[in-house]
Write a protein that holds these residues in place. Structure first.
Motif, PDB file in Angstrom:
ATOM      1  N   SER A 179     -18.342 -24.138 -47.894  1.00 13.46           N
ATOM      2  CA  SER A 179     -17.195 -24.624 -47.118  1.00 13.46           C
ATOM      3  C   SER A 179     -17.617 -24.978 -45.700  1.00 13.46           C
ATOM      4  N   LEU A 180     -18.448 -24.106 -45.140  1.00 12.25           N
ATOM      5  CA  LEU A 180     -18.872 -24.293 -43.760  1.00 12.25           C
ATOM      6  C   LEU A 180     -19.656 -25.598 -43.601  1.00 12.25           C
ATOM      7  N   LEU A 181     -20.562 -25.847 -44.563  1.00 15.01           N
ATOM      8  CA  LEU A 181     -21.377 -27.065 -44.496  1.00 15.01           C
ATOM      9  C   LEU A 181     -20.513 -28.308 -44.661  1.00 15.01           C
ATOM     10  N   ILE A 182     -19.624 -28.279 -45.650  1.00 19.15           N
ATOM     11  CA  ILE A 182     -18.771 -29.445 -45.895  1.00 19.15           C
ATOM     12  C   ILE A 182     -17.874 -29.702 -44.687  1.00 19.15           C
ATOM     13  N   ALA A 183     -17.269 -28.639 -44.138  1.00 16.92           N
ATOM     14  CA  ALA A 183     -16.371 -28.802 -42.999  1.00 16.92           C
ATOM     15  C   ALA A 183     -17.114 -29.363 -41.788  1.00 16.92           C
ATOM     16  N   THR A 184     -18.306 -28.816 -41.524  1.00 11.61           N
ATOM     17  CA  THR A 184     -19.070 -29.290 -40.368  1.00 11.61           C
ATOM     18  C   THR A 184     -19.439 -30.762 -40.530  1.00 11.61           C
ATOM     19  N   LEU A 226     -14.722 -12.306 -35.407  1.00  7.64           N
ATOM     20  CA  LEU A 226     -15.401 -12.917 -34.259  1.00  7.64           C
ATOM     21  C   LEU A 226     -15.930 -14.312 -34.583  1.00  7.64           C
ATOM     22  N   PHE A 227     -16.005 -14.625 -35.888  1.00  4.98           N
ATOM     23  CA  PHE A 227     -16.488 -15.947 -36.280  1.00  4.98           C
ATOM     24  C   PHE A 227     -15.400 -17.000 -36.125  1.00  4.98           C
ATOM     25  N   LEU A 228     -14.149 -16.550 -36.001  1.00  8.36           N
ATOM     26  CA  LEU A 228     -13.011 -17.471 -35.939  1.00  8.36           C
ATOM     27  C   LEU A 228     -13.168 -18.596 -34.906  1.00  8.36           C
ATOM     28  N   PRO A 229     -13.601 -18.273 -33.673  1.00  8.79           N
ATOM     29  CA  PRO A 229     -13.743 -19.364 -32.693  1.00  8.79           C
ATOM     30  C   PRO A 229     -14.659 -20.490 -33.179  1.00  8.79           C
ATOM     31  N   VAL A 230     -15.708 -20.135 -33.922  1.00  5.74           N
ATOM     32  CA  VAL A 230     -16.623 -21.170 -34.439  1.00  5.74           C
ATOM     33  C   VAL A 230     -15.867 -22.061 -35.428  1.00  5.74           C
ATOM     34  N   SER A 231     -15.119 -21.425 -36.328  1.00 10.64           N
ATOM     35  CA  SER A 231     -14.329 -22.187 -37.298  1.00 10.64           C
ATOM     36  C   SER A 231     -13.345 -23.114 -36.589  1.00 10.64           C
ATOM     37  N   LEU A 232     -12.686 -22.566 -35.578  1.00 10.12           N
ATOM     38  CA  LEU A 232     -11.676 -23.357 -34.870  1.00 10.12           C
ATOM     39  C   LEU A 232     -12.327 -24.525 -34.139  1.00 10.12           C
ATOM     40  N   LEU A 233     -13.523 -24.298 -33.626  1.00  6.49           N
ATOM     41  CA  LEU A 233     -14.232 -25.372 -32.937  1.00  6.49           C
ATOM     42  C   LEU A 233     -14.536 -26.516 -33.915  1.00  6.49           C
ATOM     43  N   ILE A 234     -14.985 -26.166 -35.115  1.00  7.17           N
ATOM     44  CA  ILE A 234     -15.274 -27.187 -36.132  1.00  7.17           C
ATOM     45  C   ILE A 234     -13.989 -27.953 -36.467  1.00  7.17           C
ATOM     46  N   LEU A 235     -12.891 -27.205 -36.626  1.00  5.58           N
ATOM     47  CA  LEU A 235     -11.608 -27.847 -36.906  1.00  5.58           C
ATOM     48  C   LEU A 235     -11.201 -28.772 -35.753  1.00  5.58           C
ATOM     49  N   ALA A 236     -11.453 -28.316 -34.513  1.00  7.40           N
ATOM     50  CA  ALA A 236     -11.054 -29.113 -33.346  1.00  7.40           C
ATOM     51  C   ALA A 236     -11.830 -30.428 -33.302  1.00  7.40           C
ATOM     52  N   VAL A 237     -13.117 -30.392 -33.640  1.00  7.02           N
ATOM     53  CA  VAL A 237     -13.922 -31.622 -33.636  1.00  7.02           C
ATOM     54  C   VAL A 237     -13.370 -32.602 -34.675  1.00  7.02           C
ATOM     55  N   PHE A 238     -13.031 -32.060 -35.857  1.00  5.31           N
ATOM     56  CA  PHE A 238     -12.450 -32.898 -36.903  1.00  5.31           C
ATOM     57  C   PHE A 238     -11.125 -33.505 -36.424  1.00  5.31           C
ATOM     58  N   THR A 239     -10.285 -32.652 -35.838  1.00  4.76           N
ATOM     59  CA  THR A 239      -8.984 -33.110 -35.349  1.00  4.76           C
ATOM     60  C   THR A 239      -9.142 -34.207 -34.306  1.00  4.76           C
ATOM     61  N   ALA A 280     -16.420 -32.873 -39.995  1.00  4.55           N
ATOM     62  CA  ALA A 280     -16.025 -32.898 -38.590  1.00  4.55           C
ATOM     63  C   ALA A 280     -16.893 -33.881 -37.807  1.00  4.55           C
ATOM     64  N   LEU A 281     -18.204 -33.798 -38.027  1.00 10.34           N
ATOM     65  CA  LEU A 281     -19.106 -34.698 -37.299  1.00 10.34           C
ATOM     66  C   LEU A 281     -18.870 -36.149 -37.706  1.00 10.34           C
ATOM     67  N   ALA A 282     -18.674 -36.364 -39.012  1.00  9.88           N
ATOM     68  CA  ALA A 282     -18.417 -37.730 -39.485  1.00  9.88           C
ATOM     69  C   ALA A 282     -17.144 -38.275 -38.862  1.00  9.88           C
ATOM     70  N   ALA A 283     -16.094 -37.456 -38.810  1.00  8.87           N
ATOM     71  CA  ALA A 283     -14.828 -37.906 -38.232  1.00  8.87           C
ATOM     72  C   ALA A 283     -15.012 -38.265 -36.762  1.00  8.87           C
ATOM     73  N   ALA A 284     -15.778 -37.440 -36.038  1.00 11.03           N
ATOM     74  CA  ALA A 284     -15.978 -37.696 -34.614  1.00 11.03           C
ATOM     75  C   ALA A 284     -16.727 -39.012 -34.402  1.00 11.03           C
ATOM     76  N   ASP A 325     -10.018 -23.129 -45.493  1.00 12.06           N
ATOM     77  CA  ASP A 325     -10.892 -22.088 -46.009  1.00 12.06           C
ATOM     78  C   ASP A 325     -11.677 -21.379 -44.896  1.00 12.06           C
ATOM     79  N   ILE A 326     -12.284 -22.164 -44.005  1.00 13.41           N
ATOM     80  CA  ILE A 326     -13.136 -21.513 -42.995  1.00 13.41           C
ATOM     81  C   ILE A 326     -12.338 -20.808 -41.901  1.00 13.41           C
ATOM     82  N   VAL A 327     -11.085 -21.211 -41.679  1.00 17.07           N
ATOM     83  CA  VAL A 327     -10.313 -20.496 -40.657  1.00 17.07           C
ATOM     84  C   VAL A 327      -9.588 -19.285 -41.248  1.00 17.07           C
TER      85      VAL A 327
END
Lengths: 275, 244
Positions: free
Chosen positions: A245-250, A157-170, A253-257, A229-231
């Motif tokens: 991993s979660l902290l680094i990815a987030t 159930l955590f997957l959508p959160v991971s995908l959202l972080i990935l989407a922001v980075f993308t 993602a924010l920096a990229a945005a 890793d997070i997905v």
């Protein structure tokens, strides 16, 4: 009769304002919906299986990869098929969206020469269409997990959160790439080649454990490692991603945005002669 | 009230693009590419209810001017203000997609111009009716002729209650009977307080339809004023009025 809300003012030298662009995009909600719909349908319009390709494609890919690699990695990775797919689907989303958003802006160049549209809307629509495709691609993955009897744990159930972080980075990376690709025609080719190389530098189809210990620190420099890793964790291992991993990815993602938006708004004002 | 105001607007383009990133890095950074002045110091305003013509030779800057008003090209200098919903018909098939049918394109085009699906559904029949495309409306747009695309584009832009309609040589492609229908619609249009800005080589239709006009040459305004006078001055300045 005077509709003050529809007054528009362009002053030379002013850069695109984030609030204005957001307002324009929200006013263009219908356009966004149409663009996403077009992205999703046109891709498959002339093929017999149509929309099912979205789901069939990862299945076939997995079949090939599993046939080729499972005997090599059998002893290091349990449930190799799930291991591959759980990373490959988000990887494809990232790769196709970043490349696709450059193509999308190029295709819609003619449009931007004729109508005033918020220019970042094409990137947004590519990311949204990619997310819908990605969500659909998880359906066959779930079916495989059920058929193989792989346990599906609550962590899934955590997957959508991971995908959202990935989407922001993308989204952020896509904004940077599109902004440059308008000015330089070779950015798209170079990036596409780089992506192929990057895929082999990221543990998508192989486990990182097969590499000699001394190479592993270099992998920490590859931002995509954290996203993979997070997905993968909630699907393949059925556990929550590590806090690190979660902290680094987030953060990434924010920096990229932020960086993406800053670059895009600087460069998008000068797009016109290059469209 | 002025629907369109331009204050000392200038537009410059780089003369050529930098083709590749590689070249940009290799090339000495000091050299800057030469620029083309597409518009120089243009100041004009168009009032509500006015039909405004823009005339001039090819490459004079007419289309650039229209694009600046449409908000497509940002000015390098000066200020542009528009008041009201815009509907540009610049080049043929403004925001049309060849793979979609004519009917789907009506909705797609509507969304580009900021109209909702529900709104477009209400206009749909009128647009199809006026365009005269008939049964072909459900065929893909790539099967349409240029004239059909122009008819559809004109029909959409003038049916959706826009307050500023920008037309770039649209009438030139339609046949005579459609052109007459368009001209009639344009005349009816400005009585509602909407504004039409209209680029054309066809001086007779500008004379016919427009109250005021501007003559653009070399990116600058040569004359602005009553359509009749501007066109007369333009014709006098040219040895072969039937040219172009």
């Amino acid at each position: 009769m005077t509709d003050l809300a529809s007054e528009r003012r362009y002053v030379a030298g002013a850069t695109v304002n984030l609030r204005e662009e957001l307002r324009d995009i929200s006013r263009s909600a219908h356009l966004l919906r149409n663009l996403v719909h077009r992205d999703l349908t046109i891709r498959y319009k002339r093929s017999v299986l149509g929309f099912f390709w979205t789901m069939l494609h990862p299945l076939l890919l997995m079949l090939i990869l599993v046939m080729v690699f499972s005997s090599i990695f059998r002893f290091t990775v349990p449930r190799y098929d799930i291991y591959v797919l759980s990373a490959l689907l988000p990887w494809n989303f990232y790769a196709q969206t970043t490349v696709g958003s450059m193509a999308s802006l190029a295709w819609n160049g003619a449009l931007m020469k004729r109508v005033r549209v918020p220019k970042s809307i094409f990137t947004l629509s590519t990311v949204l269409a990619g997310l819908i495709n990605l969500a659909l691609a998880y359906i066959p993955l779930l079916v495989i997990m059920l058929v193989r009897g792989t346990p599906i744990r609550a962590a899934f159930l955590f997957l959508p959160v991971s995908l959202l972080i990935l989407a922001v980075f993308t989204y952020g990376v896509s904004l940077i790439l599109t902004a440059f690709s308008v000015y330089f025609v070779d950015v798209r080719e170079m990036y596409t080649v780089a992506m192929t190389a990057l895929m082999y530098l990221t543990p998508v189809i192989y486990p990182i454990e097969i590499l000699p210990e001394r190479f592993r620190p270099f992998f920490a420099l590859n931002p995509l490692v954290y996203f993979i890793d997070i997905v993968r964790a909630p699907v393949h291992s059925g556990v929550l991603p590590t806090t690190q991993s979660l902290l680094i990815a987030t953060t990434l993602a924010l920096a990229a945005a932020v960086i993406g938006w800053t670059i895009f708004r600087r460069l998008s004002r000068g797009f016109y002669p290059y469209l | 009230m002025n629907r369109v105001e331009l204050q000392n607007v200038s537009v410059r383009y780089p003369a050529q693009r930098i083709p590749t990133l590689k070249e940009w890095v290799v090339r000495a950074r000091g050299k800057r590419p030469a620029a083309v002045n597409a518009l120089r110091d243009v100041t004009l305003s168009v009032a509500a209810g006015e039909a405004f013509g823009i005339i001039g030779r090819n490459g004079a800057g007419k289309s650039t001017l229209l694009r600046v008003i449409a908000g497509i090209i940002p000015p390098n200098r000066g200020e542009v203000v528009t008041r009201g919903a815009l509907a540009p018909v610049i080049e043929l098939g403004t925001g049309f997609d060849g793979e979609l049918s004519g009917r789907e394109n009506i909705f797609f085009n509507g969304s580009l111009l900021g109209r909702s699906r529900a709104f477009m559904r209400r206009c749909e029949e009128e647009i199809i009716d006026f365009s005269g495309i008939g049964a072909h409306i459900d065929s893909p747009l790539r099967t349409y002729s240029t004239g059909m695309v122009a008819r559809l584009a004109f029909s959409v832009a003038t049916t959706i209650d826009a307050e500023i309609v920008l037309l770039d040589e649209v009438l030139a492609v339609g046949d005579a009977s459609f052109r007459e229908k368009c001209e009639e619609r344009i005349r009816g249009f400005h009585s509602n307080g909407a504004t039409i800005v209209f680029v054309s080589h066809d001086l007779d239709s500008v004379r016919d339809l427009c109250s005021r006009a501007a003559w653009v040459e070399g990116g600058a305004l040569r004359a602005v004023g009553a359509a009749e006078e501007v066109i007369d001055a333009y014709e006098k300045a040219r040895p072969h009025p039937k040219g172009t």
